[in-house]
Design an enzyme around this catalytic site. Structure first.
Site, mmCIF file in Angstrom:
data_model
loop_
_atom_site.group_PDB
_atom_site.id
_atom_site.type_symbol
_atom_site.label_atom_id
_atom_site.label_comp_id
_atom_site.label_asym_id
_atom_site.label_seq_id
_atom_site.Cartn_x
_atom_site.Cartn_y
_atom_site.Cartn_z
ATOM 1 N N ILE A 66 0.828 -1.223 0.000
ATOM 2 C CA ILE A 66 0.000 0.000 0.000
ATOM 3 C C ILE A 66 0.859 1.270 0.000
ATOM 4 C CG2 ILE A 66 -2.099 -1.033 0.937
ATOM 5 C CD1 ILE A 66 -1.332 0.143 3.684
ATOM 6 N N LEU A 87 -7.707 -3.384 5.885
ATOM 7 C CA LEU A 87 -7.155 -4.008 7.099
ATOM 8 C C LEU A 87 -5.635 -4.040 7.114
ATOM 9 C CD1 LEU A 87 -9.790 -6.201 6.207
ATOM 10 C CD2 LEU A 87 -9.400 -6.599 8.626
ATOM 11 N N GLU A 90 0.715 -2.852 9.966
ATOM 12 C CA GLU A 90 1.594 -3.464 10.960
ATOM 13 C C GLU A 90 0.753 -3.505 12.226
ATOM 14 O OE1 GLU A 90 4.496 -4.808 10.714
ATOM 15 O OE2 GLU A 90 4.941 -4.265 8.652
ATOM 16 N N THR A 136 -8.722 -0.108 15.693
ATOM 17 C CA THR A 136 -8.543 -0.826 16.963
ATOM 18 C C THR A 136 -9.050 -0.017 18.151
ATOM 19 O OG1 THR A 136 -6.848 -1.668 18.460
ATOM 20 C CG2 THR A 136 -6.178 0.119 17.030
ATOM 21 N N ASP A 137 -9.396 -0.721 19.223
ATOM 22 C CA ASP A 137 -9.784 -0.015 20.457
ATOM 23 C C ASP A 137 -8.582 0.638 21.141
ATOM 24 O OD1 ASP A 137 -8.511 -2.299 21.437
ATOM 25 O OD2 ASP A 137 -10.154 -2.916 22.748
ATOM 26 N N GLU A 138 -7.348 0.257 20.716
ATOM 27 C CA GLU A 138 -6.158 0.805 21.395
ATOM 28 C C GLU A 138 -6.016 2.307 21.201
ATOM 29 O OE1 GLU A 138 -2.575 -1.370 21.237
ATOM 30 O OE2 GLU A 138 -3.593 -3.286 21.354
ATOM 31 N N TYR A 161 2.251 1.762 17.803
ATOM 32 C CA TYR A 161 1.187 1.111 17.020
ATOM 33 C C TYR A 161 -0.130 1.874 17.157
ATOM 34 C CZ TYR A 161 -2.741 -2.048 16.158
ATOM 35 O OH TYR A 161 -3.940 -2.571 15.729
ATOM 36 N N ALA A 163 -0.695 4.851 18.238
ATOM 37 C CA ALA A 163 -0.601 6.228 17.728
ATOM 38 C C ALA A 163 -0.735 6.235 16.206
ATOM 39 C CB ALA A 163 0.729 6.854 18.147
ATOM 40 N N LYS A 165 -2.337 3.994 14.379
ATOM 41 C CA LYS A 165 -3.730 3.683 14.018
ATOM 42 C C LYS A 165 -4.626 4.905 14.286
ATOM 43 C CE LYS A 165 -5.322 0.254 12.751
ATOM 44 N NZ LYS A 165 -5.491 -0.365 11.413
ATOM 45 N N ARG A 292 5.941 -4.727 29.326
ATOM 46 C CA ARG A 292 5.955 -3.971 28.058
ATOM 47 C C ARG A 292 5.943 -2.481 28.405
ATOM 48 N NH1 ARG A 292 0.791 -5.069 24.261
ATOM 49 N NH2 ARG A 292 2.087 -6.677 23.337
HETATM 50 P P1 NAD Z 1 -1.942 -9.109 10.693
HETATM 51 O O1 NAD Z 1 -0.636 -8.532 11.136
HETATM 52 O O2 NAD Z 1 -2.247 -10.544 10.980
HETATM 53 O O3 NAD Z 1 -2.094 -8.929 9.118
HETATM 54 C C1 NAD Z 1 -1.761 -7.736 8.464
HETATM 55 C C2 NAD Z 1 -1.782 -8.003 6.970
HETATM 56 O O4 NAD Z 1 -1.461 -6.774 6.307
HETATM 57 C C3 NAD Z 1 -0.753 -9.050 6.496
HETATM 58 O O5 NAD Z 1 -1.347 -9.927 5.586
HETATM 59 C C4 NAD Z 1 0.330 -8.218 5.844
HETATM 60 O O6 NAD Z 1 1.009 -8.905 4.801
HETATM 61 C C5 NAD Z 1 -0.475 -7.031 5.314
HETATM 62 N N1 NAD Z 1 0.352 -5.843 5.175
HETATM 63 C C6 NAD Z 1 1.188 -5.286 6.078
HETATM 64 N N2 NAD Z 1 1.817 -4.211 5.570
HETATM 65 C C7 NAD Z 1 1.345 -4.068 4.306
HETATM 66 C C8 NAD Z 1 1.592 -3.145 3.274
HETATM 67 N N3 NAD Z 1 2.474 -2.142 3.426
HETATM 68 N N4 NAD Z 1 0.921 -3.277 2.099
HETATM 69 C C9 NAD Z 1 0.029 -4.288 1.927
HETATM 70 N N5 NAD Z 1 -0.225 -5.216 2.864
HETATM 71 C C10 NAD Z 1 0.422 -5.101 4.042
HETATM 72 O O7 NAD Z 1 -3.045 -8.146 11.290
HETATM 73 P P2 NAD Z 1 -4.483 -8.487 11.925
HETATM 74 O O8 NAD Z 1 -4.304 -8.844 13.336
HETATM 75 O O9 NAD Z 1 -5.216 -9.386 11.013
HETATM 76 O O10 NAD Z 1 -5.137 -7.025 11.882
HETATM 77 C C11 NAD Z 1 -5.780 -6.549 10.714
HETATM 78 C C12 NAD Z 1 -6.307 -5.161 10.950
HETATM 79 O O11 NAD Z 1 -7.219 -5.167 12.034
HETATM 80 C C13 NAD Z 1 -5.214 -4.153 11.314
HETATM 81 O O12 NAD Z 1 -5.523 -2.931 10.680
HETATM 82 C C14 NAD Z 1 -5.324 -4.027 12.820
HETATM 83 O O13 NAD Z 1 -4.917 -2.758 13.254
HETATM 84 C C15 NAD Z 1 -6.809 -4.238 13.023
HETATM 85 N N6 NAD Z 1 -7.200 -4.822 14.315
HETATM 86 C C16 NAD Z 1 -6.606 -5.974 14.767
HETATM 87 C C17 NAD Z 1 -7.042 -6.533 15.967
HETATM 88 C C18 NAD Z 1 -6.442 -7.801 16.495
HETATM 89 O O14 NAD Z 1 -6.756 -8.199 17.623
HETATM 90 N N7 NAD Z 1 -5.621 -8.525 15.756
HETATM 91 C C19 NAD Z 1 -8.062 -5.907 16.708
HETATM 92 C C20 NAD Z 1 -8.615 -4.707 16.218
HETATM 93 C C21 NAD Z 1 -8.193 -4.185 15.015
HETATM 94 O O1 DAU Z 2 -7.058 -4.336 21.316
HETATM 95 C C1 DAU Z 2 -6.882 -4.610 19.955
HETATM 96 C C2 DAU Z 2 -5.433 -4.923 19.692
HETATM 97 O O2 DAU Z 2 -5.177 -6.198 20.272
HETATM 98 C C3 DAU Z 2 -5.068 -4.938 18.211
HETATM 99 O O3 DAU Z 2 -5.248 -3.651 17.682
HETATM 100 C C4 DAU Z 2 -3.625 -5.378 18.011
HETATM 101 O O4 DAU Z 2 -3.353 -5.478 16.606
HETATM 102 C C5 DAU Z 2 -3.445 -6.734 18.647
HETATM 103 O O5 DAU Z 2 -2.099 -7.133 18.547
HETATM 104 C C6 DAU Z 2 -3.876 -6.698 20.122
HETATM 105 O O6 DAU Z 2 -2.941 -5.905 20.905
HETATM 106 P P1 DAU Z 2 -2.445 -6.378 22.356
HETATM 107 O O7 DAU Z 2 -1.170 -5.720 22.644
HETATM 108 O O8 DAU Z 2 -3.533 -6.245 23.359
HETATM 109 O O9 DAU Z 2 -2.255 -7.956 22.054
HETATM 110 P P2 DAU Z 2 -1.097 -8.978 22.470
HETATM 111 O O10 DAU Z 2 -1.588 -10.331 22.087
HETATM 112 O O11 DAU Z 2 0.234 -8.560 21.978
HETATM 113 O O12 DAU Z 2 -1.072 -8.872 24.049
HETATM 114 C C7 DAU Z 2 -2.240 -9.168 24.817
HETATM 115 C C8 DAU Z 2 -1.880 -8.969 26.282
HETATM 116 O O13 DAU Z 2 -0.918 -9.974 26.670
HETATM 117 C C9 DAU Z 2 -1.214 -7.645 26.572
HETATM 118 O O14 DAU Z 2 -1.612 -7.185 27.852
HETATM 119 C C10 DAU Z 2 0.284 -7.963 26.590
HETATM 120 C C11 DAU Z 2 0.295 -9.386 27.136
HETATM 121 N N1 DAU Z 2 1.409 -10.238 26.639
HETATM 122 C C12 DAU Z 2 1.606 -10.328 25.294
HETATM 123 C C13 DAU Z 2 2.632 -11.100 24.789
HETATM 124 C C14 DAU Z 2 2.876 -11.193 23.306
HETATM 125 C C15 DAU Z 2 2.196 -10.943 27.527
HETATM 126 O O15 DAU Z 2 1.980 -10.892 28.763
HETATM 127 N N2 DAU Z 2 3.201 -11.717 27.038
HETATM 128 C C16 DAU Z 2 3.475 -11.806 25.695
HETATM 129 O O16 DAU Z 2 4.438 -12.525 25.311
#
Ligand code: NAD
Ligand code: DAU
Length: 355
Positions: A66, A87, A90, A136-138, A161, A163, A165, A292
């Site tokens: 993108i 979607l 990073e 995201t809710d973050e 991250y 910031a 989003k 973290r």
């Molecule tokens: P993910 O990291 O699993 O997947 C991201 C995808 O985006 C990958 O397929 C990657 O190849 C692609 N990508 C990354 N950089 C790119 C670029 N420059 N150009 C084109 N493609 C690119 O992420 P996810 O966990 O599936 O999250 C997807 C979306 O949902 C994100 O925008 C994230 O902020 C949002 N989100 C995630 C969560 C969660 O819990 N995982 C919760 C709320 C919102």
């Molecule tokens: O809230 C939505 C977000 O949730 C998304 O926007 C993000 O893309 C997604 O990665 C997720 O973020 P978190 O930071 O909440 O998810 P993570 O799985 O990294 O961590 C969940 C919780 O667990 C958090 O409090 C940090 C903790 N943690 C995480 C890891 C990877 C640990 O204690 N140990 C670990 O090794």
């Protein structure tokens, strides 16, 4: 945007965790749509996530970054999309602490590139168009012991991250207010489920339990997240894309708060049962490690608006979703081995060896 036939929808990040579930839902539910998966295939993108639908006649894949404005332009010309579901991002907080600029480029500039392309190619033809930004809710920051994030909660991001989003959300709204671009946004809580990359808490700990490695719990383990099964998020995205009012934001969450340490203990219990281990085998792997930086204490979503306006609610209980998730990882060991070889090992060493 209604679901009349013949639409072309570009889904960015469709090879990632959530994106692959959204692509599958749209390809199978809307056979009259052309679904274009636009993904750069970073470390987090994996076409193995879509093997079951890759030959569907309405599915198309474009390996595109993108950040590549010319390639995005050409894709708009080639497919003439009616909708974008964005979607690609990073997505991992810990990686954003290691390399913040990657998050600025993809999440902020990449999003603005897509907005620019939509503005350029849709000019004056907005009636049947929609730009849907998945966020995201973050962006709302951290909650104390009580309270929930609503759509009116003030933005207060703490990690690079979140910031990035938050900045992308602001740009999407700015393109609506300034240029009239038809947009919708959603801000979702933590997803879990099949195909989740094992850098995030649940899949990382599943992998470490299988391989009998320590389970690194950050800080005191009392941080709280609101967990939603990924297929329920995909269903919510379908509702928002088709029925959310233009310009609106919807919070999506599981009404399902868990302190990390309680979740990890439940995971250990379910894994021991499924692996045929004696009860209590995996819990001793729990290791408290350095926290973290900037760690948000608690997230919890008020999903009343999407429930009342669009009739969406989570359908899978946490125990059921977690059980399905563990089963998927135990049945897909080749997937897990593929994504945890090579560069994953370098990331793991950098992230965890000094904690
Ligand atoms: P993910 O990291 O699993 O997947 C991201 C995808 O985006 C990958 O397929 C990657 O190849 C692609 N990508 C990354 N950089 C790119 C670029 N420059 N150009 C084109 N493609 C690119 O992420 P996810 O966990 O599936 O999250 C997807 C979306 O949902 C994100 O925008 C994230 O902020 C949002 N989100 C995630 C969560 C969660 O819990 N995982 C919760 C709320 C919102
Ligand atoms: O809230 C939505 C977000 O949730 C998304 O926007 C993000 O893309 C997604 O990665 C997720 O973020 P978190 O930071 O909440 O998810 P993570 O799985 O990294 O961590 C969940 C919780 O667990 C958090 O409090 C940090 C903790 N943690 C995480 C890891 C990877 C640990 O204690 N140990 C670990 O090794």
């Amino acid at each position: 945007m209604n679901s009349s036939s013949g639409k072309t929808i570009i889904i960015t990040g469709g090879a990632g965790f959530i994106g692959s579930h959204v692509v599958r839902l749209f390809v199978t539910k809307y056979p009259d749509y052309r679904i274009v998966n636009l993904d750069a295939l970073t470390y987090a993108g994996n076409l193995e996530n879509l093997l079951d639908i890759e030959k569907a006649p309405n599915y198309f894949f474009e390996k595109t970054d993108i950040l590549d404005t010319q390639a995005i332009d050409e894709i708009f010309v080639k497919y003439q999309p009616h909708g974008i579901i964005h979607l690609a991002a990073e997505s991992h907080v810990d990686r954003s602490i290691l390399s913040p600029l990657d998050f600025v480029y993809t999440n902020v500039i990449g999003t603005v590139n897509l907005l620019q392309a939509a503005r350029k190619h849709w000019t004056g033809q907005f009636d049947d168009k929609r730009f849907y930004h998945v966020s995201t809710d973050e962006v709302y920051g951290a909650l104390g012991e009580t309270g929930l994030f609503t759509e009116e909660t003030r933005y207060d991001p703490h990690s690079p991250y979140s910031a990035s989003k938050a900045a992308s959300d602001h740009f999407v709204r700015a393109y609506h207010d300034t240029y009239g671009l038809p947009i919708v946004l959603s801000n979702c809580s933590n997803n879990y489920g099949p195909n989740h990359f094992p850098e995030k808490l649940i899949p990382l700990f599943i992998n470490n339990i299988i391989t009998k490695k320590p389970l690194p719990v950050y800080g005191d383990g009392l941080y709280t997240r609101d967990w939603l099964f990924v297929k329920d998020h995909a269903l919510a995205i379908d509702k928002v894309f088709h029925h959310g009012r233009n310009g609106q934001t919807f919070n999506i969450g599981g009404f399902n708060e868990w302190r990390n340490i309680d979740l990890v203990k439940l995971l250990c219990k379910q894994m021991d049962e499924k692996l045929g281990n004696a009860p209590g085998t995996s819990e001793p792997l729990i290791t408290y490690v350095k926290d973290r930086p900037g760690h948000d204490r608690r997230y919890a979503i008020d999903a009343t608006k999407i429930n009342q306006e669009l009739g969406w609610a989570p359908s899978v209980t946490f125990e059921e979703g977690l059980s399905q998730t563990i089963d998927w990882y135990l049945q897909n060991t080749a997937w897990l081995e593929n994504v945890t070889s090579g560069v994953y090992q370098q990331y793991y060493a950098e992230q965890y060896s000094k904690r």
